[in-house]
Scaffold this motif. Structure first.
Motif, PDB file in Angstrom:
ATOM      1  N   MET A 158       1.348  -6.015  -7.130  1.00  0.00           N
ATOM      2  CA  MET A 158       2.798  -5.860  -7.226  1.00  0.00           C
ATOM      3  C   MET A 158       3.172  -5.076  -8.476  1.00  0.00           C
ATOM      4  N   ARG A 159       2.493  -5.398  -9.587  1.00  0.00           N
ATOM      5  CA  ARG A 159       2.736  -4.675 -10.837  1.00  0.00           C
ATOM      6  C   ARG A 159       2.504  -3.177 -10.635  1.00  0.00           C
ATOM      7  N   GLY A 160       1.364  -2.818 -10.036  1.00  0.00           N
ATOM      8  CA  GLY A 160       1.062  -1.420  -9.818  1.00  0.00           C
ATOM      9  C   GLY A 160       2.058  -0.738  -8.891  1.00  0.00           C
ATOM     10  N   PHE A 161       2.506  -1.479  -7.879  1.00  0.00           N
ATOM     11  CA  PHE A 161       3.476  -0.939  -6.922  1.00  0.00           C
ATOM     12  C   PHE A 161       4.784  -0.577  -7.619  1.00  0.00           C
ATOM     13  N   PHE A 162       5.314  -1.484  -8.432  1.00  0.00           N
ATOM     14  CA  PHE A 162       6.607  -1.258  -9.075  1.00  0.00           C
ATOM     15  C   PHE A 162       6.515  -0.192 -10.168  1.00  0.00           C
ATOM     16  N   PHE A 186       4.317   2.387 -10.298  1.00  0.00           N
ATOM     17  CA  PHE A 186       4.178   3.691  -9.653  1.00  0.00           C
ATOM     18  C   PHE A 186       5.496   4.117  -9.003  1.00  0.00           C
ATOM     19  N   SER A 187       6.150   3.189  -8.309  1.00  0.00           N
ATOM     20  CA  SER A 187       7.407   3.533  -7.636  1.00  0.00           C
ATOM     21  C   SER A 187       8.444   4.004  -8.643  1.00  0.00           C
ATOM     22  N   GLY A 188       8.518   3.297  -9.781  1.00  0.00           N
ATOM     23  CA  GLY A 188       9.510   3.659 -10.789  1.00  0.00           C
ATOM     24  C   GLY A 188       9.225   5.008 -11.423  1.00  0.00           C
ATOM     25  N   VAL A 189       7.998   5.203 -11.907  1.00  0.00           N
ATOM     26  CA  VAL A 189       7.653   6.453 -12.591  1.00  0.00           C
ATOM     27  C   VAL A 189       7.677   7.627 -11.620  1.00  0.00           C
ATOM     28  N   ALA A 190       7.008   7.484 -10.478  1.00  0.00           N
ATOM     29  CA  ALA A 190       6.960   8.581  -9.514  1.00  0.00           C
ATOM     30  C   ALA A 190       8.347   8.884  -8.949  1.00  0.00           C
ATOM     31  N   GLY A 191       9.158   7.826  -8.748  1.00  0.00           N
ATOM     32  CA  GLY A 191      10.506   8.035  -8.235  1.00  0.00           C
ATOM     33  C   GLY A 191      11.349   8.877  -9.173  1.00  0.00           C
ATOM     34  N   GLY A 234       0.790  -1.220   0.000  1.00  0.00           N
ATOM     35  CA  GLY A 234       0.000   0.000   0.000  1.00  0.00           C
ATOM     36  C   GLY A 234       0.824   1.273   0.000  1.00  0.00           C
ATOM     37  N   ALA A 235       2.018   1.219   0.550  1.00  0.00           N
ATOM     38  CA  ALA A 235       2.844   2.428   0.667  1.00  0.00           C
ATOM     39  C   ALA A 235       3.625   2.654  -0.625  1.00  0.00           C
ATOM     40  N   ARG A 236       2.915   2.977  -1.703  1.00  0.00           N
ATOM     41  CA  ARG A 236       3.585   3.169  -2.993  1.00  0.00           C
ATOM     42  C   ARG A 236       4.509   4.373  -2.972  1.00  0.00           C
ATOM     43  N   LEU A 237       4.129   5.391  -2.198  1.00  0.00           N
ATOM     44  CA  LEU A 237       4.978   6.577  -2.126  1.00  0.00           C
ATOM     45  C   LEU A 237       6.328   6.247  -1.519  1.00  0.00           C
ATOM     46  N   ALA A 238       6.346   5.311  -0.559  1.00  0.00           N
ATOM     47  CA  ALA A 238       7.619   4.899   0.043  1.00  0.00           C
ATOM     48  C   ALA A 238       8.530   4.296  -1.018  1.00  0.00           C
ATOM     49  N   GLY A 239       7.958   3.484  -1.914  1.00  0.00           N
ATOM     50  CA  GLY A 239       8.744   2.902  -2.998  1.00  0.00           C
ATOM     51  C   GLY A 239       9.276   3.970  -3.928  1.00  0.00           C
ATOM     52  N   ALA A 240       8.464   4.983  -4.217  1.00  0.00           N
ATOM     53  CA  ALA A 240       8.897   6.079  -5.088  1.00  0.00           C
ATOM     54  C   ALA A 240      10.048   6.851  -4.465  1.00  0.00           C
ATOM     55  N   LEU A 241       9.986   7.059  -3.154  1.00  0.00           N
ATOM     56  CA  LEU A 241      11.052   7.788  -2.468  1.00  0.00           C
ATOM     57  C   LEU A 241      12.355   6.997  -2.472  1.00  0.00           C
ATOM     58  N   VAL A 242      12.249   5.673  -2.384  1.00  0.00           N
ATOM     59  CA  VAL A 242      13.447   4.831  -2.461  1.00  0.00           C
ATOM     60  C   VAL A 242      14.102   4.973  -3.828  1.00  0.00           C
ATOM     61  N   VAL A 243      13.298   4.948  -4.880  1.00  0.00           N
ATOM     62  CA  VAL A 243      13.830   5.101  -6.242  1.00  0.00           C
ATOM     63  C   VAL A 243      14.461   6.475  -6.411  1.00  0.00           C
ATOM     64  N   ALA A 244      13.781   7.518  -5.941  1.00  0.00           N
ATOM     65  CA  ALA A 244      14.306   8.880  -6.064  1.00  0.00           C
ATOM     66  C   ALA A 244      15.628   9.021  -5.315  1.00  0.00           C
ATOM     67  N   ARG A 245      15.694   8.456  -4.114  1.00  0.00           N
ATOM     68  CA  ARG A 245      16.916   8.525  -3.316  1.00  0.00           C
ATOM     69  C   ARG A 245      18.060   7.781  -3.999  1.00  0.00           C
ATOM     70  N   TYR A 246      17.752   6.625  -4.578  1.00  0.00           N
ATOM     71  CA  TYR A 246      18.784   5.841  -5.280  1.00  0.00           C
ATOM     72  C   TYR A 246      19.360   6.651  -6.447  1.00  0.00           C
ATOM     73  N   LEU A 247      18.489   7.292  -7.212  1.00  0.00           N
ATOM     74  CA  LEU A 247      18.949   8.074  -8.366  1.00  0.00           C
ATOM     75  C   LEU A 247      19.774   9.273  -7.917  1.00  0.00           C
ATOM     76  N   GLN A 248      19.351   9.907  -6.834  1.00  0.00           N
ATOM     77  CA  GLN A 248      20.091  11.069  -6.353  1.00  0.00           C
ATOM     78  C   GLN A 248      21.489  10.681  -5.878  1.00  0.00           C
ATOM     79  N   VAL A 249      21.588   9.553  -5.185  1.00  0.00           N
ATOM     80  CA  VAL A 249      22.880   9.116  -4.650  1.00  0.00           C
ATOM     81  C   VAL A 249      23.796   8.593  -5.744  1.00  0.00           C
ATOM     82  N   ASN A 250      23.247   7.823  -6.679  1.00  0.00           N
ATOM     83  CA  ASN A 250      24.083   7.145  -7.670  1.00  0.00           C
ATOM     84  C   ASN A 250      24.215   7.876  -9.001  1.00  0.00           C
ATOM     85  N   VAL A 251      23.312   8.792  -9.286  1.00  0.00           N
ATOM     86  CA  VAL A 251      23.386   9.547 -10.537  1.00  0.00           C
ATOM     87  C   VAL A 251      23.679  11.015 -10.268  1.00  0.00           C
ATOM     88  N   GLY A 252      23.155  11.525  -9.189  1.00  0.00           N
ATOM     89  CA  GLY A 252      23.346  12.931  -8.857  1.00  0.00           C
ATOM     90  C   GLY A 252      22.078  13.722  -9.089  1.00  0.00           C
TER      91      GLY A 252
END
Length: 274
Positions: A159-163, A165-170, A69-87
């Motif tokens: 699960m499909r919707g979670f991944f 949303f997390s990817g696009v929103a992140g 249910g916490a799709r926003l949490a998944g999006a924040l993980v993706v965003a954080r990963y990109l910020q740390v590893n890509v800049g």
């Protein structure tokens, strides 16, 4: 929810119009026979729909929502990963409406594509077909047939919707930082709201609603009914957009479907549909 009262009223209005056109005019008796027939709403097939609707509702509340249910949490993980590893991704300030529009359209397209791909796999992979054929075993299609889903399939779609949303929103959070927002109506994604309002409940019904030339772009209720038909195999896997079916050569528009007045629903003798 697909059975939100606004969507139901919209579907009833469209169904009433189509029924009136088919019968050459509006008559109370014709409307009641077509839309409120108890043999249509209460039979062995619909009983399974109602039972699975209740069971999946319990599973979503007790298992799926806590896990995914916490799709926003998944999006924040993706965003954080990109910020740390890509800049940081520097982008000039844009009006919030432009950001919201681009995000809503992007999410809608990727979500619809992922639904199409998973749905197609459900028909092509034997193990997944064993799950999905529960949905196709319905011999009477009603708006509640959308809930006629094997619990494991329900988890897979969540699960499909979670991944997705997390990817696009992140990615959008990473690009636009705190500016990210989305277009919504009554708290629901605007494009999804419009789709549900556009007679989506009639996809699982006996009312043959076609979109005419617009079927080149959008799946009509009748096209989905053809997908459930015993006489039309492996067509119209799309949810909203028909472009995926055209690319994969699985599109069947209603004008090419032949006789549609006596569609038969349910499983064929095939072990798996290809």
């Amino acid at each position: 929810k697909r059975v939100f009262w606004v969507y139901i009223i919209g579907a009833l209005l469209v169904a009433s119009f189509v029924t009136s056109m088919r019968e050459g005019g509006f008559t109370p008796k014709g409307q009641l026979e077509a839309l409120v027939n108890k043999r249509y709403w209460f039979n062995r097939s619909t009983a399974t729909d109602y039972g699975l609707m209740w069971l999946n509702s319990v599973i979503r509340t007790t298992l799926i929502f806590p896990l995914f249910g916490a799709r926003l949490a998944g999006a924040l993980v993706v965003a954080r990963y990109l910020q740390v590893n890509v800049g940081d991704f520097l982008v000039s300030d844009l009006h919030w409406l432009i950001i919201a529009s681009v995000f809503s359209v992007t999410l809608f397209v990727f979500d619809d594509l992922s639904r199409f791909l998973l749905h197609r796999l459900m028909h092509r992979v034997p193990l997944l077909w064993k799950l999905h054929k529960v949905h196709h075993s319905a011999t009477t299609l009603t708006p509640f047939t959308v809930f006629r889903v094997h619990p494991v399939e329900s988890v897979l779609y969540t699960m499909r919707g979670f991944f997705v949303f997390s990817g696009v929103a992140g990615v959008f959070i990473w690009i636009f930082k705190g500016q990210l927002t989305a277009l919504d109506i009554l708290g629901v994604d605007a494009l999804g709201f419009i789709f549900n309002l556009a007679a989506a409940n009639l996809r699982h019904s006996h009312i043959p609603v076609t979109f005419g030339r617009a079927e080149a772009y959008f799946i009509s209720p009748l096209q989905h009914q053809l997908h459930h038909s015993k006489d039309h195999n492996s067509v119209n896997f799309g949810s909203c957009l028909s472009i995926w079916d055209r690319w994969f050569e699985t599109e069947l528009r209603s004008k090419h479907a032949g006789r549609i007045d006596k569609l038969r629903f349910g499983l064929t003798n095939e072990t798996i549909k290809r």
